[in-house]
Scaffold this motif. Structure first.
Motif, PDB file in Angstrom:
ATOM      1  N   THR A   1       0.827  -1.254   0.127  1.00 38.33           N
ATOM      2  CA  THR A   1       0.105  -0.172  -0.046  1.00 38.33           C
ATOM      3  C   THR A   1       0.746   1.440  -0.139  1.00 38.33           C
ATOM      4  O   THR A   1       0.444   2.220  -0.424  1.00 38.33           O
TER       5      THR A   1
ATOM      6  N   GLY B   1       1.639   2.836   2.435  1.00 34.77           N
ATOM      7  CA  GLY B   1       1.252   3.845   3.356  1.00 34.77           C
ATOM      8  C   GLY B   1      -0.187   4.071   3.090  1.00 34.77           C
ATOM      9  O   GLY B   1      -0.947   4.763   3.828  1.00 34.77           O
ATOM     10  N   GLY B   2      -0.831   4.090   2.010  1.00 31.44           N
ATOM     11  CA  GLY B   2      -2.061   4.604   1.581  1.00 31.44           C
ATOM     12  C   GLY B   2      -3.384   3.856   2.076  1.00 31.44           C
ATOM     13  O   GLY B   2      -3.164   2.697   2.390  1.00 31.44           O
ATOM     14  N   PRO B   3      -4.277   4.198   1.479  1.00 32.34           N
ATOM     15  CA  PRO B   3      -4.694   5.756   0.971  1.00 32.34           C
ATOM     16  C   PRO B   3      -4.772   6.616   1.978  1.00 32.34           C
ATOM     17  O   PRO B   3      -5.121   6.537   3.433  1.00 32.34           O
ATOM     18  N   GLY B   4      -4.184   7.828   1.745  1.00 30.89           N
ATOM     19  CA  GLY B   4      -4.092   8.755   2.637  1.00 30.89           C
ATOM     20  C   GLY B   4      -3.093   8.656   3.932  1.00 30.89           C
ATOM     21  O   GLY B   4      -3.510   8.980   4.945  1.00 30.89           O
ATOM     22  N   ARG B   5      -2.335   7.895   3.947  1.00 32.89           N
ATOM     23  CA  ARG B   5      -1.682   7.436   5.149  1.00 32.89           C
ATOM     24  C   ARG B   5      -2.151   6.442   6.256  1.00 32.89           C
ATOM     25  O   ARG B   5      -1.872   6.676   7.293  1.00 32.89           O
ATOM     26  N   GLU B   6      -3.260   6.038   5.751  1.00 38.05           N
ATOM     27  CA  GLU B   6      -4.034   5.379   6.952  1.00 38.05           C
ATOM     28  C   GLU B   6      -3.535   3.829   7.339  1.00 38.05           C
ATOM     29  O   GLU B   6      -3.820   3.650   8.394  1.00 38.05           O
ATOM     30  N   THR B   7      -2.488   3.258   6.273  1.00 37.54           N
ATOM     31  CA  THR B   7      -1.882   2.201   6.652  1.00 37.54           C
ATOM     32  C   THR B   7      -0.453   2.313   7.140  1.00 37.54           C
ATOM     33  O   THR B   7       0.330   1.450   6.891  1.00 37.54           O
ATOM     34  N   THR B   8      -0.132   3.330   7.515  1.00 36.09           N
ATOM     35  CA  THR B   8       1.394   3.676   7.836  1.00 36.09           C
ATOM     36  C   THR B   8       1.875   3.405   9.259  1.00 36.09           C
ATOM     37  O   THR B   8       1.482   4.135  10.060  1.00 36.09           O
TER      38      THR B   8
END
Length: 101
Positions: free
Chosen positions: A45, A47-54
């Motif tokens: 990912t 880190g995406g979408p929008g750094r949600e999975t970072t």
């Protein structure tokens, strides 16, 4: 051990003998949960979408290598990650000492 049933042997001999091994694997798995997600997140990912999975280890990579002007922030995140992993390991080892004695 004469007359001990299967459950008694399990809870009084087998499991206490395995406590050091169980502690080792729970500590290493806890550390992996904090540090080992980098390759999966980077490959899938980013880190995406929008750094949600970072996770924090991927955030350290982003701050240190993609925005080199924030190297100090990445260093601070690294110290925080180390402290969290150290605290989690210490708690697990401390709790396991109750069962070894």
């Amino acid at each position: 051990m004469d007359g001990a049933g299967w459950w008694q042997r399990l809870f009084h001999i087998t499991i206490p003998s395995l406590v050091p091994t169980i502690v080792y694997f729970t500590v290493t798995n806890a550390i992996y949960c904090f540090i080992g997600l980098f390759s999966l997140v980077y490959a899938v990912t980013q880190g995406g979408p929008g750094r949600e999975t970072t996770p924090i280890d991927y955030m350290i990579y982003i701050k240190a290598f993609q925005t080199p002007d924030q190297l100090g922030y990445a260093s601070a995140l690294s110290i925080v990650l180390f402290a969290i992993a150290l605290l989690a390991s210490w708690v697990q080892i401390r709790l396991s000492n109750r069962y070894q004695d």
